[in-house]
Design an enzyme around this catalytic site. Structure first.
Site, mmCIF file in Angstrom:
data_model
loop_
_atom_site.group_PDB
_atom_site.id
_atom_site.type_symbol
_atom_site.label_atom_id
_atom_site.label_comp_id
_atom_site.label_asym_id
_atom_site.label_seq_id
_atom_site.Cartn_x
_atom_site.Cartn_y
_atom_site.Cartn_z
ATOM 1 N N ARG A 57 -9.226 7.269 5.490
ATOM 2 C CA ARG A 57 -8.673 6.041 4.916
ATOM 3 C C ARG A 57 -8.466 6.186 3.415
ATOM 4 N NH1 ARG A 57 -12.453 1.205 5.119
ATOM 5 N NH2 ARG A 57 -11.156 -0.362 4.167
ATOM 6 N N ARG B 164 -17.809 -2.381 9.745
ATOM 7 C CA ARG B 164 -16.415 -2.299 10.194
ATOM 8 C C ARG B 164 -16.148 -0.888 10.697
ATOM 9 N NH1 ARG B 164 -12.694 -4.847 5.480
ATOM 10 N NH2 ARG B 164 -11.557 -2.946 5.953
ATOM 11 N N ARG C 97 0.827 -1.200 0.000
ATOM 12 C CA ARG C 97 0.000 0.000 0.000
ATOM 13 C C ARG C 97 0.868 1.259 0.000
ATOM 14 N NH1 ARG C 97 -4.707 -2.812 2.505
ATOM 15 N NH2 ARG C 97 -6.531 -1.500 2.365
HETATM 16 P P1 AMP Z 1 -8.370 -4.055 4.023
HETATM 17 O O1 AMP Z 1 -9.213 -5.163 4.533
HETATM 18 O O2 AMP Z 1 -7.369 -4.473 2.992
HETATM 19 O O3 AMP Z 1 -9.197 -2.867 3.575
HETATM 20 O O4 AMP Z 1 -7.484 -3.523 5.272
HETATM 21 C C1 AMP Z 1 -8.091 -3.003 6.443
HETATM 22 C C2 AMP Z 1 -7.133 -2.032 7.125
HETATM 23 O O5 AMP Z 1 -5.933 -2.731 7.522
HETATM 24 C C3 AMP Z 1 -6.644 -0.885 6.250
HETATM 25 O O6 AMP Z 1 -7.542 0.189 6.215
HETATM 26 C C4 AMP Z 1 -5.323 -0.524 6.941
HETATM 27 O O7 AMP Z 1 -5.557 0.241 8.113
HETATM 28 C C5 AMP Z 1 -4.799 -1.883 7.368
HETATM 29 N N1 AMP Z 1 -3.927 -2.459 6.314
HETATM 30 C C6 AMP Z 1 -4.191 -3.525 5.511
HETATM 31 N N2 AMP Z 1 -3.163 -3.768 4.670
HETATM 32 C C7 AMP Z 1 -2.224 -2.818 4.967
HETATM 33 C C8 AMP Z 1 -0.939 -2.511 4.434
HETATM 34 N N3 AMP Z 1 -0.411 -3.217 3.422
HETATM 35 N N4 AMP Z 1 -0.270 -1.469 4.986
HETATM 36 C C9 AMP Z 1 -0.777 -0.758 6.010
HETATM 37 N N5 AMP Z 1 -1.988 -0.971 6.537
HETATM 38 C C10 AMP Z 1 -2.714 -1.997 6.018
#
Ligand code: AMP
Length: 215
Positions: free
Chosen positions: A171, A160, A88
Site C-alpha cells: 500500500r 484493518r 491519489r
Molecule cells: P484510506 O482510508 O484513505 O486509507 O483508504 C483505504 C483504501 O481505500 C486505500 O488503501 C485504497 O485501497 C482505497 N482508496 C481510498 N481512496 C482511494 C483513491 N482516491 N483511489 C484509489 N483507491 C483509494
C-alpha cells in the site's frame, strides 16, 4: 473553500480533514470512508473495491472517479468541502480539476502532509479501529481504556485488513509512486502547501495560517 489533503496512508489526512471541516463548516468527503461504507453494505461496487483494498492496492481510477463524482453531486457544497484520500493518482487529480470546473468550482489549497515511511509503518501497524462507530486507536499512542474494546460503543476493535504487514508495504509503495506526480501537479498550479507531519495541533495551526493567508 475547496481543499484536499495529500499524504501517504496514516500521514494524518483524516484527522486534519475532520478538524478543517468542523472549524470551517465544510463537507468532509473521504473516499476511504465511502469505500468502507459500500463494502459494509455489500453493494456490487463494494464487493469489487474490497478485493483491491484488502490487497493493499488502489481501487481503479475509473471506479474511484465515478464514485467521487456521484458523491460530489449528492452532498451540500454550498460552503465548500475538504477532500481526504482523493486524488491519489495524477489521473484522479486531472479528473478532479475537470469535475470541479464543470460545477464552476476549483481547489483553493492542497495540503501535503509529509512523513517518513518508517514512521508510517509504525503508525499503521499499531492502528486499531472500531468497525461499529469508526473510532480510531493506536496500541501505543492512543490505546483504548479497555484492551480490544471501543471506549465509545464497547464494540470489539479490529485491525484493518489493509493495515496488516504485507498489505501495508504494498500500500505504501503504491501510494508513494504517485505522490511525487501529484505534488508537482499542484505545485505548478501554485496551490500546494507542504507541511511536515508533526503533532496534530502543530499541523492544524499551519493549515489554518495557510487558509487565512489565502482567503
Ligand atoms: P484510506 O482510508 O484513505 O486509507 O483508504 C483505504 C483504501 O481505500 C486505500 O488503501 C485504497 O485501497 C482505497 N482508496 C481510498 N481512496 C482511494 C483513491 N482516491 N483511489 C484509489 N483507491 C483509494
Amino acid at each position: 473553500m475547496y481543499f484536499t489533503l495529500l499524504g501517504l496512508p496514516a500521514a494524518g489526512k483524516g484527522t486534519q480533514a475532520k478538524k478543517i471541516s468542523q472549524v470551517y463548516d465544510l463537507t468532509h468527503i473521504s473516499t476511504g470512508d465511502i469505500f468502507r461504507r459500500l463494502i459494509e453494505e455489500e453493494t456490487a461496487f463494494g464487493i469489487k473495491a474490497k478485493k483491491y483494498i484488502e490487497q493493499g492496492k488502489l481501487v481503479p481510477d475509473q471506479d474511484t472517479i465515478q464514485i467521487l463524482t456521484e458523491n460530489l453531486q449528492q452532498v451540500n457544497l454550498e460552503r465548500g468541502c475538504v477532500l481526504d484520500g482523493f486524488p491519489r493518482t495524477l489521473k484522479q487529480a486531472e479528473s478532479l480539476t475537470v469535475i470541479l470546473a464543470e460545477m464552476g468550482l476549483k481547489l483553493d489549497l492542497v495540503f501535503y502532509l509529509q512523513v517518513d515511511k518508517e514512521v508510517l509503518v509504525h503508525r499503521l501497524s499499531g492502528r486499531r479501529v472500531c468497525p461499529n462507530c469508526g473510532a480510531t486507536y493506536h496500541l501505543e499512542y492512543n490505546p483504548p481504556q479497555v484492551k480490544g474494546s471501543c471506549d465509545r460503543c464497547k464494540h470489539h476493535l479490529i485491525q484493518r485488513a489493509d493495515d496488516k504487514p504485507d498489505t501495508l508495504q504494498r500500500r505504501l509503495q503504491a501510494s508513494s509512486d504517485e505522490m511525487d506526480k501529484l505534488v508537482d501537479y499542484y505545485q505548478e498550479q501554485g496551490i500546494l502547501v507542504s507541511i511536515p507531519s508533526e503533532k496534530i495541533e502543530t499541523v492544524f495551526t499551519r493549515i489554518k495560517q495557510a487558509i487565512e493567508v489565502r482567503m
